[in-house]
Design a protein around this motif. Sequence first.
Motif, mmCIF file in Angstrom:
data_model
loop_
_atom_site.group_PDB
_atom_site.id
_atom_site.type_symbol
_atom_site.label_atom_id
_atom_site.label_comp_id
_atom_site.label_asym_id
_atom_site.label_seq_id
_atom_site.Cartn_x
_atom_site.Cartn_y
_atom_site.Cartn_z
ATOM 1 N N GLN A 140 0.898 -1.272 -0.002
ATOM 2 C CA GLN A 140 -0.207 0.009 -0.086
ATOM 3 C C GLN A 140 0.766 1.328 0.132
ATOM 4 O O GLN A 140 0.830 2.257 -0.783
ATOM 5 C CB GLN A 140 -0.919 0.109 1.336
ATOM 6 N N LEU A 194 2.700 1.544 -3.360
ATOM 7 C CA LEU A 194 1.648 1.831 -4.512
ATOM 8 C C LEU A 194 1.155 3.506 -4.229
ATOM 9 O O LEU A 194 1.091 4.298 -5.272
ATOM 10 C CB LEU A 194 0.466 1.141 -4.565
ATOM 11 N N SER A 195 0.998 3.966 -3.067
ATOM 12 C CA SER A 195 0.656 5.410 -2.993
ATOM 13 C C SER A 195 1.743 6.185 -3.375
ATOM 14 O O SER A 195 1.282 7.220 -3.845
ATOM 15 C CB SER A 195 0.373 5.582 -1.390
ATOM 16 N N PHE A 239 1.784 6.002 -7.046
ATOM 17 C CA PHE A 239 0.486 6.264 -7.985
ATOM 18 C C PHE A 239 -0.324 7.168 -6.720
ATOM 19 O O PHE A 239 -1.491 6.891 -6.566
ATOM 20 C CB PHE A 239 -0.363 5.159 -8.379
ATOM 21 N N ARG A 272 -1.992 10.046 -7.241
ATOM 22 C CA ARG A 272 -3.401 10.368 -7.650
ATOM 23 C C ARG A 272 -4.333 9.389 -7.522
ATOM 24 O O ARG A 272 -5.659 9.563 -7.266
ATOM 25 C CB ARG A 272 -3.462 11.081 -9.061
ATOM 26 N N ALA A 273 -4.003 8.192 -8.152
ATOM 27 C CA ALA A 273 -5.087 7.041 -7.658
ATOM 28 C C ALA A 273 -5.281 6.862 -6.440
ATOM 29 O O ALA A 273 -6.708 6.638 -5.975
ATOM 30 C CB ALA A 273 -4.328 5.819 -8.554
ATOM 31 N N SER A 274 -4.174 6.917 -5.374
ATOM 32 C CA SER A 274 -4.475 6.712 -4.174
ATOM 33 C C SER A 274 -5.701 7.648 -3.468
ATOM 34 O O SER A 274 -6.117 7.329 -2.766
ATOM 35 C CB SER A 274 -2.901 6.523 -3.410
ATOM 36 N N ARG A 275 -5.209 8.821 -3.938
ATOM 37 C CA ARG A 275 -6.112 10.159 -3.428
ATOM 38 C C ARG A 275 -7.524 9.926 -3.903
ATOM 39 O O ARG A 275 -8.481 9.967 -2.998
ATOM 40 C CB ARG A 275 -5.762 11.358 -3.832
ATOM 41 N N ARG A 276 -7.876 9.296 -4.809
ATOM 42 C CA ARG A 276 -9.123 9.049 -5.540
ATOM 43 C C ARG A 276 -9.762 7.880 -4.621
ATOM 44 O O ARG A 276 -11.001 7.872 -4.121
ATOM 45 C CB ARG A 276 -9.172 8.699 -6.883
ATOM 46 N N VAL A 277 -9.016 6.871 -4.361
ATOM 47 C CA VAL A 277 -9.543 5.565 -3.619
ATOM 48 C C VAL A 277 -9.977 6.159 -2.153
ATOM 49 O O VAL A 277 -11.002 5.886 -1.794
ATOM 50 C CB VAL A 277 -8.654 4.540 -3.700
ATOM 51 N N GLU A 335 0.383 14.785 -0.605
ATOM 52 C CA GLU A 335 0.089 13.428 -1.040
ATOM 53 C C GLU A 335 0.277 12.288 0.122
ATOM 54 O O GLU A 335 0.614 12.555 1.082
ATOM 55 C CB GLU A 335 1.421 13.077 -2.045
#
Length: 501
Positions: A250, A253-254, A257, A259-264, A287
């Motif tokens: 986790q 990946l955060s 990525f 931006r993807a982590s923020r969205r999740v 971030e």
Amino acid sequence: MKSLHVDVLVVGAGLSGVGAACRLAQLSPDRSFAVLESRETSGGTWDLFRYPGVRTDSDVHTFGYPFRPWEGKHTLASGESIRDYIRDTAREFEVEDRIHYGQRVISAAFSWGTGRWTVKSETIDGLIEHTATFLYLCTGYYSYDTGHVVDFPGRAEFDGPIIHPQFWPETFDPTGKRIVVIGSGATAVTLVPALADRGAAHVTMLQRSPSYVLPIPGSDALGAGAGAILPKRLGQRLVRGKNLLLNVGQYELSRRFPRASRRVIAALNRAYLGKDAVREHFTPRYEPWDQRMCFVPDGDFLRTLKSGRASVVTDTVDTFTPTGIRVGNGDEIRADAVVTATGLRIEVAGGITFTKDGQIFDPSDSWFYKGAMFGGAPNLAVCLGYTNNSWTLRADLTSRFVCAVLNEMSARGAATATPRLDPDLDEGEPPFELSAGYVQRSRHLFPKQGTKKPWTVRQNYFHDRRLMSPKRVDDGILEFAALPEKPSVDSLPLGAVVGGS
């Protein structure tokens, strides 16, 4: 008590210190050791912190010792259960009688002539001197005596109690009170639902800026299933390994990525609070993992906000008033009590004064070797855990590494083990990769980090497991040496021959 003369002195009897004592008993059984603890009881952080709802913010299966797996189905654990776990471990591994309480270490002096540390402790009976070949600091990274206190304007005008979570008063009853919690980190996110559950009339979390809040399952379904099917020990290892992989994965990946982590994370928050609340109060400017994540089991914090028993205000403190806090937009938040969850005060190496042959040695001016020792400092190690994962994962790696160093010293007949400095070292970022205020305020206190191993701290368990492997102790940088044949009288430690008190 009498002075101690042992092979290894461990400073601190919290999670790290008790773990270190157990590892010494297991892996370096030929070495005598003792543990010095400044307080009158063991448990460290988990005995000191008594605020409502106090719990670990890492999963307990990786937070527990690998040599004594945590039992239970919950993902996070209460402070009281962790304290009991530490003490039970000390008794089970028969290291409780090695702990000496009421010993506040104030100085440590190394003599190259004798290859020993002379350690001074403040006790109720006055100063006592101990000696040891190896000194292992397991004091954590913050001051137990003082938290970070913000001098908010007008705080003296406020009519109610102002409480810092580090020093929670046993007599405080939140029932029927309007409470403002200043802060947005793990402590604040833990306090809000706990105070609401204890009968507070309303709890307001006043944050200057938002943090990431990630709801997680409150219990481990895989752990429960594995426990019903597999042998106990195998099931525990499976759950620990699974959580370790998830935690490291986790984080990585955060960071790769964001931006993807923020969205999740935003989507998970919106499921509880709706789009507007998330946009206003749960959209950080940084971030993911620039600061430590706030984990909430079964979304307890978010559910409490949704119920209306608590609320969030995102603004700055203008001034305290007799009846509450006026914020930057001019509104007043009425309060009967205020909790200042404003963070910790960093203190590396327990605030101890160090010397080598009479010359001051400052860890903050030293290079960090494998995140465990200091360049040019003999027979000295410090235990610092992870900031992006369970503290104990790295703490246990460090203790196993220290045992490997001690065993190598015995095998070679060496008196000292000293990381030899590389003259071409380039300075990198500080060893803790967090932008949290309490870390940024204290950057000058941390040891210097290089740009290449073994002078870097990667905050990655799998990298560190290889770097700190017992098979890699003899890396050409850690230098093992015997004593001079004829140590001079001047090099003997002041407490080399001392009586008891």
